[in-house]
Design an enzyme around this catalytic site. Structure first.
Site, mmCIF file in Angstrom:
data_model
loop_
_atom_site.group_PDB
_atom_site.id
_atom_site.type_symbol
_atom_site.label_atom_id
_atom_site.label_comp_id
_atom_site.label_asym_id
_atom_site.label_seq_id
_atom_site.Cartn_x
_atom_site.Cartn_y
_atom_site.Cartn_z
ATOM 1 N N GLU A 199 -40.305 114.168 -32.136
ATOM 2 C CA GLU A 199 -40.438 115.451 -31.436
ATOM 3 C C GLU A 199 -39.488 115.549 -30.247
ATOM 4 O O GLU A 199 -39.416 116.582 -29.600
ATOM 5 C CB GLU A 199 -41.866 115.623 -30.892
ATOM 6 C CG GLU A 199 -42.935 115.772 -31.930
ATOM 7 C CD GLU A 199 -44.299 115.951 -31.257
ATOM 8 O OE1 GLU A 199 -44.377 116.688 -30.279
ATOM 9 O OE2 GLU A 199 -45.257 115.325 -31.721
ATOM 10 N N GLU B 174 -45.515 112.487 -15.269
ATOM 11 C CA GLU B 174 -45.651 111.264 -14.460
ATOM 12 C C GLU B 174 -45.258 110.049 -15.311
ATOM 13 O O GLU B 174 -44.513 109.171 -14.878
ATOM 14 C CB GLU B 174 -47.098 111.081 -13.965
ATOM 15 C CG GLU B 174 -47.536 112.052 -12.895
ATOM 16 C CD GLU B 174 -47.992 113.395 -13.463
ATOM 17 O OE1 GLU B 174 -48.031 113.550 -14.699
ATOM 18 O OE2 GLU B 174 -48.292 114.298 -12.666
ATOM 19 N N GLY C 237 -54.084 114.466 -34.681
ATOM 20 C CA GLY C 237 -55.321 113.944 -34.104
ATOM 21 C C GLY C 237 -55.114 112.602 -33.423
ATOM 22 O O GLY C 237 -55.560 111.569 -33.937
#
Ligand SMILES: Cc1cc2nc3c(=O)[nH]c(=O)nc-3n(C[C@H](O)[C@H](O)[C@H](O)COP(=O)(O)OP(=O)(O)OC[C@H]3O[C@@H](n4cnc5c(N)ncnc54)[C@H](O)[C@@H]3O)c2cc1C
Length: 390
Positions: free
Chosen positions: A243, A374, A127
């Site tokens: 990650e 980006e 979250g």
């Protein structure tokens, strides 16, 4: 760097392949692809249980927490093999949230949460994002206020992908409203069954489900704020760092590319085998070169991590390259296979198992998951070349 795997790394790859040979079949790969993030299917659950029984749940965890302490390169080999086989990956609860709790949590918090994660009893949704806080996460508004020995949480999260089957939320909340925006955030664990938590589905283009999460006077114990108050922005960045290896992995795209090549080998169009078409051959050769290059970028990220560096530029390069290459594979695949290549896997006439249209719909997501491309390009500019930060 030396691109040759050491005998130990080679042996590890063989061990992972052997495990995959025993536990992964096409039915599991199809279930994994088709269910997307709609919770685990029975086959995926069996596979993940087998991973846990083998002790590979804590593959990257330090030995003091019951893990195997594998190097980044060994983790990269594992991720590459699992993705390439189409099997489900270890959950982010294990690979991102748990390592963060290990580093920032108090002894008590580690004792409370890590064994439950290791036992597979807890699954987190992540979250971080809100409607007005994605790239600029520090603008988040969901707030938590202390009331006696409890936090009272109010606000809303957007893109809370796993919320519909998670047991808990790993939630970034504002606890210090008067501090500068990066300094006022904390990380908190919120049980999904706490009164005041509600979830609303959002369906996105590849047919995957994500969610909006609403928190209305949700009360959680004071000790559920993990680590130090006000450090949440940096903890979220730490969790995202864990990650890195999987975000830049080419394994999944390589698997679908193999299916495309197999289809080209078989397919005859207007009496002429596709495999004899020079344009098709040239396109496939180009993609194969790019896939191999993507593998090298992933290896470099892992190698840099093992050298004790934070490979910010390397992992951004791998992430951009893999996500955009996945889109190119899908584009070229749909073009080569024609209209039948754009059919869903359920259609009898679908080619390459319907994989090209699936990858076509999924791969744009890879370009912003884990931070938009980006922004990754900007990171390469200032971390890789020392250019001024935007
Ligand atoms: C399907 C899906 C699943 C997701 N799952 C989760 C999840 O589980 N948990 C979670 O917390 N979040 C999740 N996200 C959120 C995701 O991480 C954000 O969408 C992403 O970080 C981008 O934020 P944003 O959507 O607010 O876009 P914005 O930040 O508003 O960006 C819009 C555009 O502006 C560009 N841009 C913004 N800032 C800059 C800058 N400084 N320089 C250059 N370009 C810039 C971006 O690159 C992008 O192209 C998910 C999103 C989707 C769509």
């Amino acid at each position: 760097m030396d691109y040759e795997l050491s005998p130990r790394e080679q042996a590890w790859r063989e061990e992972v392949r052997e495990f995959i040979g025993e536990h992964v079949d096409e039915a599991l790969a199809d279930e994994t692809r088709q269910r997307g993030n709609e919770g685990r299917g029975p086959r995926a659950q069996l596979f993940l249980d087998a991973l846990r029984d083998r002790g590979w749940w804590g593959l990257a965890w330090p030995e003091e927490y019951g893990g195997l302490g594998k190097t980044a390169l060994e983790q990269w080999i594992f991720i590459d093999e699992i993705e390439s086989a189409g099997a489900p990956m270890l959950p982010l609860t294990v690979t991102s949230v748990a390592p963060t709790i290990m580093r920032i949590g108090s002894q008590e918090q580690k004792r409370d949460w890590l064994p439950k994660i290791q036992a597979g009893e807890i699954e987190f949704a992540l979250g971080y994002s809100e409607a007005e806080a994605g790239t600029d996460l520090a603008s988040l508004k969901t707030r938590a206020e202390l009331d006696g020995d409890e936090w009272v949480v109010n606000g809303a999260k957007m893109w809370n992908t796993m919320a519909h089957h998670a047991t808990h939320n790993w939630l970034a909340v504002r606890t210090e409203p008067d501090a500068r925006k990066h300094k006022g955030i904390s990380m908190m664990i919120v049980p999904m069954d706490a009164p005041g938590v509600s979830v609303q589905p959002i369906w996105v283009w590849p047919g995957l489900r994500t969610n909006a999460l609403f928190l209305d006077n949700v009360r959680v114990p004071r000790s559920y704020l993990i680590g130090e108050r006000g450090m949440g922005f940096y903890y979220a960045a730490m969790a995202l760092n864990f990650e890195r290896l999987s975000i830049g992995s080419i394994g999944m795209a390589r698997r679908h590319f193999r299916a495309l090549v197999d289809e080209v080998r078989r397919r005859v169009v207007d009496g002429r085998p596709l495999r004899e078409d020079p344009w098709v051959r040239e396109r496939l050769a180009r993609l194969q070169i790019e896939i191999d290059a993507a593998g090298m970028l992933g290896l470099e990220t892992a190698w840099a991590l093992d050298q004790g560096r934070v490979p910010a530029a390397e992992s951004s390069m791998a992430k951009i390259y893999v996500s955009e290459l996945s889109q190119r594979i899908a584009d070229v695949g749909c073009e080569i296979l024609g209209l039948n290549g754009q059919l869903h896997a359920d259609e009898a006439r679908a080619l390459a198992g319907g994989r090209m249209q699936w990858l076509y719909r999924l791969s744009p997501m890879l370009a912003f998951g884990g931070g938009t491309n980006e922004v990754q390009r900007d990171i390469i500019g200032f971390m890789g070349f020392g250019l001024p930060r935007k």
